[in-house]
Motif scaffolding. Structure first.
Motif: not given
Length: 121
Positions: A83-108
């Protein structure tokens, strides 16, 4: 550790990842609804952490406690960092970071269940 709860949290993480992926695809910035969905997932992950620690303390199973608790803590730390990274990154890839993080949480979460059941160690 309850198998149903763990899978439910993993599915929840996949749903949040899907919602964040929609933000990424539509080139939307990090929004309040996305923040609230990650917050709900975080509450479920904290409950999983507490329940997992209680289950570990009461189980007669041969579970690697340090590994198990480290996975529980890691799963709880990932969403706020995303969330911190996603808010700080103003491009579309801020939410891309959240996608990767949530996929990581599911796998973990699935990995946590494997550790609990004595598989994949």
């Amino acid at each position: 550790m309850n198998e149903t709860v763990t899978y439910a949290v993993a599915v929840g993480a996949l749903l949040v990842a899907g919602f964040a992926a929609l933000h990424t695809a539509r080139d939307l910035p990090f929004s309040n609804p996305l923040f609230y969905t990650v917050a709900l997932l975080e509450i479920a992950l904290i409950a999983l952490l507490i329940g997992g620690c209680i289950a570990l303390a009461q189980t007669p199973r041969d579970v690697d406690g340090v590994l198990f608790v480290s996975y529980l803590i890691t799963v709880v730390v990932i969403p706020p960092a995303a969330v911190v990274w996603g808010i700080a990154e103003k491009s579309r890839w801020g939410t891309g970071v959240v996608v990767v993080a949530m996929l990581t949480v599911a796998v973990l979460c699935v990995r946590l269940l494997g550790i609990w059941q004595g598989q994949y160690v």
